[in-house]
Design a protein around this motif. Structure first.
Motif, PDB file in Angstrom:
ATOM      1  N   UNK A   1      -7.288  11.574  -5.347  1.00  0.00           N
ATOM      2  CA  UNK A   1      -7.858  10.414  -4.664  1.00  0.00           C
ATOM      3  C   UNK A   1      -8.569   9.552  -5.691  1.00  0.00           C
ATOM      4  N   UNK A   2      -8.555   8.250  -5.476  1.00  0.00           N
ATOM      5  CA  UNK A   2      -9.288   7.328  -6.337  1.00  0.00           C
ATOM      6  C   UNK A   2      -9.814   6.182  -5.495  1.00  0.00           C
ATOM      7  N   UNK A   3     -11.059   5.790  -5.773  1.00  0.00           N
ATOM      8  CA  UNK A   3     -11.652   4.621  -5.135  1.00  0.00           C
ATOM      9  C   UNK A   3     -11.850   3.551  -6.190  1.00  0.00           C
ATOM     10  N   UNK A   4     -11.445   2.334  -5.856  1.00  0.00           N
ATOM     11  CA  UNK A   4     -11.510   1.216  -6.786  1.00  0.00           C
ATOM     12  C   UNK A   4     -12.227   0.054  -6.099  1.00  0.00           C
ATOM     13  N   UNK A   5     -13.116  -0.589  -6.851  1.00  0.00           N
ATOM     14  CA  UNK A   5     -13.776  -1.800  -6.366  1.00  0.00           C
ATOM     15  C   UNK A   5     -13.721  -2.838  -7.482  1.00  0.00           C
ATOM     16  N   UNK A   6     -13.253  -4.021  -7.129  1.00  0.00           N
ATOM     17  CA  UNK A   6     -13.148  -5.122  -8.098  1.00  0.00           C
ATOM     18  C   UNK A   6     -12.392  -4.695  -9.362  1.00  0.00           C
ATOM     19  N   UNK A   7     -11.340  -3.936  -9.167  1.00  0.00           N
ATOM     20  CA  UNK A   7     -10.490  -3.532 -10.283  1.00  0.00           C
ATOM     21  C   UNK A   7     -11.000  -2.372 -11.109  1.00  0.00           C
ATOM     22  N   UNK A   8     -12.153  -1.823 -10.758  1.00  0.00           N
ATOM     23  CA  UNK A   8     -12.731  -0.717 -11.531  1.00  0.00           C
ATOM     24  C   UNK A   8     -12.696   0.577 -10.721  1.00  0.00           C
TER      25      UNK A   8
ATOM     26  N   UNK B   1      -3.270   3.933  -9.321  1.00  0.00           N
ATOM     27  CA  UNK B   1      -2.356   2.791  -9.380  1.00  0.00           C
ATOM     28  C   UNK B   1      -2.294   2.079  -8.028  1.00  0.00           C
ATOM     29  N   UNK B   2      -2.216   2.841  -6.958  1.00  0.00           N
ATOM     30  CA  UNK B   2      -2.156   2.243  -5.617  1.00  0.00           C
ATOM     31  C   UNK B   2      -3.444   1.496  -5.291  1.00  0.00           C
ATOM     32  N   UNK B   3      -4.569   2.162  -5.504  1.00  0.00           N
ATOM     33  CA  UNK B   3      -5.857   1.534  -5.202  1.00  0.00           C
ATOM     34  C   UNK B   3      -6.094   0.316  -6.084  1.00  0.00           C
ATOM     35  N   UNK B   4      -5.728   0.424  -7.366  1.00  0.00           N
ATOM     36  CA  UNK B   4      -5.917  -0.695  -8.286  1.00  0.00           C
ATOM     37  C   UNK B   4      -5.098  -1.911  -7.898  1.00  0.00           C
ATOM     38  N   UNK B   5      -3.866  -1.698  -7.476  1.00  0.00           N
ATOM     39  CA  UNK B   5      -3.008  -2.818  -7.075  1.00  0.00           C
ATOM     40  C   UNK B   5      -3.582  -3.546  -5.863  1.00  0.00           C
ATOM     41  N   UNK B   6      -4.085  -2.791  -4.899  1.00  0.00           N
ATOM     42  CA  UNK B   6      -4.664  -3.412  -3.695  1.00  0.00           C
ATOM     43  C   UNK B   6      -6.005  -4.057  -4.032  1.00  0.00           C
ATOM     44  N   UNK B   7      -6.776  -3.439  -4.913  1.00  0.00           N
ATOM     45  CA  UNK B   7      -8.095  -3.961  -5.290  1.00  0.00           C
ATOM     46  C   UNK B   7      -7.986  -5.321  -5.973  1.00  0.00           C
ATOM     47  N   UNK B   8      -6.880  -5.585  -6.619  1.00  0.00           N
ATOM     48  CA  UNK B   8      -6.691  -6.869  -7.293  1.00  0.00           C
ATOM     49  C   UNK B   8      -6.718  -8.029  -6.308  1.00  0.00           C
ATOM     50  N   UNK B   9      -6.521  -7.722  -5.023  1.00  0.00           N
ATOM     51  CA  UNK B   9      -6.480  -8.761  -3.986  1.00  0.00           C
ATOM     52  C   UNK B   9      -7.688  -8.708  -3.060  1.00  0.00           C
ATOM     53  N   UNK B  10      -8.702  -7.879  -3.371  1.00  0.00           N
ATOM     54  CA  UNK B  10      -9.840  -7.719  -2.471  1.00  0.00           C
ATOM     55  C   UNK B  10     -11.077  -7.294  -3.248  1.00  0.00           C
TER      56      UNK B  10
END
Length: 195
Positions: A109-116, A55-64
């Motif tokens: 831990x989770x890594x997110x790029x472009x919402x995925x 959830x944290x990574x996804x929220x930040x990924x929405x802006x980057x």
């Protein structure tokens, strides 16, 4: 070169990455963790930690469009899960509850790029709190300061909190909240670090 964004306000996670000389930026997510915890119906603390990290990574990924790393940690003992203490009094109660027992830190831990979500990692550490005296607890509470409300166990294992334990079975960095070796492997795969 790909840049890493750490979706966490944790000072210790930031320090771990800085010490490893990893280039990164910090952006906190603003995710309502309490709402996620209240809506969650599962029973596996590590799954909850993963859900929060995503959830944290996804929220930040929405802006980057950069690689975003989220992390969370849940303390489990006897089927019960614990959040960070909200006060020194609650921290005292938590440490008394942990005294003489072995608890588990569940790290997600989770890594997110472009919402995925492109990567997940889960890790558990088992820590046996020694049967410390009430006098030692009073000393610790006085000396610990802000640490009491900064970690789920009301201790900073990398500092004075190490004196609370008899035995530890787990990775040092995972106990601090960011298992470093799996993260380094991810960063090499994703082009943040040289292979």
């Amino acid at each position: 070169m790909t840049r890493l964004i750490l979706a966490s306000g944790s000072q210790i996670r930031r320090k771990i990455l800085e010490n490893a000389k990893i280039p990164f930026a910090v952006k906190t997510s603003g995710v309502d963790e309490d709402a996620i915890k209240q809506a969650w119906t599962g029973t596996d603390p590590t799954e909850l930690a993963l859900l929060l990290a995503e959830a944290k990574a996804g929220a930040v990924s929405a802006e980057s469009d950069q690689l975003v790393l989220g992390a969370d940690q849940v303390l489990g003992l006897d089927g019960e899960m614990f959040d960070k203490a909200k006060s020194a009094g609650e921290a005292r109660d938590r440490l008394l509850h942990l005294r003489g027992k072995t608890h588990t830190l569940h790290c997600g831990l989770a890594a997110v790029r472009a919402g995925e979500v492109i990567w997940r990692h889960r890790q558990e550490s088992h820590l046996k709190v020694r049967d410390f005296s009430d006098d030692y607890l009073d000393h610790y509470l006085k000396a610990a300061g802000d640490v009491l409300t900064a970690s789920v166990g009301a201790y900073a294992y990398e500092e004075l909190g190490a004196q609370l334990f008899d035995a530890v079975d787990g990775d040092y960095y995972a106990i601090l909240g960011l298992p470093l070796l799996p993260v380094l492997d991810l960063l090499r795969q994703e082009g943040v670090l040289e292979r």
